[in-house]
Design a protein around this motif. Sequence first.
Motif, PDB file in Angstrom:
ATOM      1  N   SER A  29       0.811  -1.214   0.000  1.00  0.00           N
ATOM      2  CA  SER A  29       0.000   0.000   0.000  1.00  0.00           C
ATOM      3  C   SER A  29       0.846   1.267   0.000  1.00  0.00           C
ATOM      4  O   SER A  29       0.695   2.129  -0.863  1.00  0.00           O
ATOM      5  CB  SER A  29      -0.938  -0.003   1.215  1.00  0.00           C
ATOM      6  N   GLU A  30       1.779   1.384   0.945  1.00  0.00           N
ATOM      7  CA  GLU A  30       2.477   2.660   1.104  1.00  0.00           C
ATOM      8  C   GLU A  30       3.343   3.034  -0.095  1.00  0.00           C
ATOM      9  O   GLU A  30       3.534   4.223  -0.374  1.00  0.00           O
ATOM     10  CB  GLU A  30       3.331   2.667   2.379  1.00  0.00           C
ATOM     11  N   LEU A  31       3.858   2.058  -0.808  1.00  0.00           N
ATOM     12  CA  LEU A  31       4.719   2.376  -1.959  1.00  0.00           C
ATOM     13  C   LEU A  31       4.005   3.270  -2.970  1.00  0.00           C
ATOM     14  O   LEU A  31       4.636   4.087  -3.641  1.00  0.00           O
ATOM     15  CB  LEU A  31       5.194   1.088  -2.631  1.00  0.00           C
ATOM     16  N   ALA A  32       2.680   3.144  -3.049  1.00  0.00           N
ATOM     17  CA  ALA A  32       1.917   3.962  -3.991  1.00  0.00           C
ATOM     18  C   ALA A  32       1.855   5.425  -3.567  1.00  0.00           C
ATOM     19  O   ALA A  32       1.431   6.279  -4.348  1.00  0.00           O
ATOM     20  CB  ALA A  32       0.499   3.409  -4.131  1.00  0.00           C
ATOM     21  N   ASN A  33       2.286   5.740  -2.345  1.00  0.00           N
ATOM     22  CA  ASN A  33       2.247   7.118  -1.861  1.00  0.00           C
ATOM     23  C   ASN A  33       3.459   7.933  -2.313  1.00  0.00           C
ATOM     24  O   ASN A  33       3.556   9.116  -1.965  1.00  0.00           O
ATOM     25  CB  ASN A  33       2.190   7.147  -0.330  1.00  0.00           C
ATOM     26  N   ASP A 199      -2.562  21.337  -4.842  1.00  0.00           N
ATOM     27  CA  ASP A 199      -2.952  19.988  -5.257  1.00  0.00           C
ATOM     28  C   ASP A 199      -1.722  19.090  -5.221  1.00  0.00           C
ATOM     29  O   ASP A 199      -0.627  19.493  -5.641  1.00  0.00           O
ATOM     30  CB  ASP A 199      -3.541  20.008  -6.661  1.00  0.00           C
ATOM     31  N   VAL A 200      -1.900  17.883  -4.734  1.00  0.00           N
ATOM     32  CA  VAL A 200      -0.796  16.932  -4.581  1.00  0.00           C
ATOM     33  C   VAL A 200      -1.136  15.667  -5.371  1.00  0.00           C
ATOM     34  O   VAL A 200      -2.227  15.124  -5.227  1.00  0.00           O
ATOM     35  CB  VAL A 200      -0.572  16.592  -3.090  1.00  0.00           C
ATOM     36  N   PRO A 201      -0.223  15.173  -6.214  1.00  0.00           N
ATOM     37  CA  PRO A 201      -0.528  13.969  -7.001  1.00  0.00           C
ATOM     38  C   PRO A 201      -0.634  12.727  -6.127  1.00  0.00           C
ATOM     39  O   PRO A 201       0.168  12.515  -5.219  1.00  0.00           O
ATOM     40  CB  PRO A 201       0.671  13.869  -7.951  1.00  0.00           C
ATOM     41  N   PHE A 202      -1.655  11.928  -6.402  1.00  0.00           N
ATOM     42  CA  PHE A 202      -1.824  10.669  -5.671  1.00  0.00           C
ATOM     43  C   PHE A 202      -2.481   9.663  -6.601  1.00  0.00           C
ATOM     44  O   PHE A 202      -3.564   9.917  -7.146  1.00  0.00           O
ATOM     45  CB  PHE A 202      -2.688  10.859  -4.427  1.00  0.00           C
ATOM     46  N   VAL A 203      -1.826   8.519  -6.776  1.00  0.00           N
ATOM     47  CA  VAL A 203      -2.354   7.444  -7.624  1.00  0.00           C
ATOM     48  C   VAL A 203      -2.036   6.104  -6.980  1.00  0.00           C
ATOM     49  O   VAL A 203      -0.888   5.837  -6.616  1.00  0.00           O
ATOM     50  CB  VAL A 203      -1.736   7.475  -9.041  1.00  0.00           C
ATOM     51  N   ALA A 257      -8.010  12.579  -5.470  1.00  0.00           N
ATOM     52  CA  ALA A 257      -7.631  13.949  -5.129  1.00  0.00           C
ATOM     53  C   ALA A 257      -7.034  14.014  -3.724  1.00  0.00           C
ATOM     54  O   ALA A 257      -7.627  13.529  -2.757  1.00  0.00           O
ATOM     55  CB  ALA A 257      -8.841  14.868  -5.217  1.00  0.00           C
ATOM     56  N   VAL A 258      -5.862  14.606  -3.637  1.00  0.00           N
ATOM     57  CA  VAL A 258      -5.212  14.881  -2.358  1.00  0.00           C
ATOM     58  C   VAL A 258      -4.837  16.360  -2.341  1.00  0.00           C
ATOM     59  O   VAL A 258      -4.361  16.906  -3.330  1.00  0.00           O
ATOM     60  CB  VAL A 258      -3.969  13.997  -2.149  1.00  0.00           C
ATOM     61  N   VAL A 259      -5.086  16.988  -1.209  1.00  0.00           N
ATOM     62  CA  VAL A 259      -4.809  18.406  -1.015  1.00  0.00           C
ATOM     63  C   VAL A 259      -3.643  18.557  -0.046  1.00  0.00           C
ATOM     64  O   VAL A 259      -3.549  17.819   0.946  1.00  0.00           O
ATOM     65  CB  VAL A 259      -6.051  19.123  -0.445  1.00  0.00           C
TER      66      VAL A 259
END
Length: 269
Positions: A29-33, A199-203, A257-259
């Motif tokens: 999970s965390e690697l995607a952050n 805005d912060v990228p998150f995928v 979406a991450v802020v």
Amino acid sequence: MNDPGPPRSDWTVVDQGWGRRAVDFATLSELANCREYVALHHKLALDEGVRLLDVACGSGLALELAHLRGALCSGIDASARLVSVARDRNPSADVRVGDMHALPWGEASFDVVTSFRGVWGTTATAVAEIGRVLVPGGRVGITVWGHIKASPGAWALAPFLLADATKVENQAAMVALGRPGVGEELLARYGFVDIQRVDVPFVWEFTDPETYARAISSTGPAYEAIQNAGEAAFTDAAVAEATRHLRDGLPLRAEIAVVGYLARKPNLS
């Protein structure tokens, strides 16, 4: 990291949900952050010798990436099992188990404090402690979920709605900081200045529905859903949801979406 937390008096129960599958969380999970961590570190201009504290540091990947930029790293999380992973990843860092509402460091100990989806509408008073441990002129960077329902990857969070109604309502209260004006007001209330919303990228990306289900099962919100619906029902729902989003020859992809909020503690007059 990613730690909504119960009321302060009961902060140790965080480990029940977030720590029970610490290795799965750290590796699936965390690697995607990474996009989120790298983007915020860049906006904070982390540099050699910066004393950094990561609040709700989880399994410590953000600390590891900050160390690669030359930061002198410390972290705190309520989950002892996640902290074990964070210490393994960051042998030179000062990583502690504890309550983010009572940080075990003195005043003006850090130049920068970060928290990646660790401070929520339900734990907002932790911002006072962040201010206390920052030097005058020190910087804070926090991220929170943004407009989830409008996100193309909102489907990836849908299995969390299997939690009971009270906990689903609490999840909604947690993400309130992502609404326009709310995070800015909170930081201003605790004396921060030069507040910016970014805005912060998150995928999230996964190889297949089963890997996705295993990854999200390692999180705190999944634990709440599993408590209510059962392990098998949660896994089946997650696999079914992900299967609807398969793409031939491409990974499962959930853009959410991450802020981010950037602010500064005022200099001494």
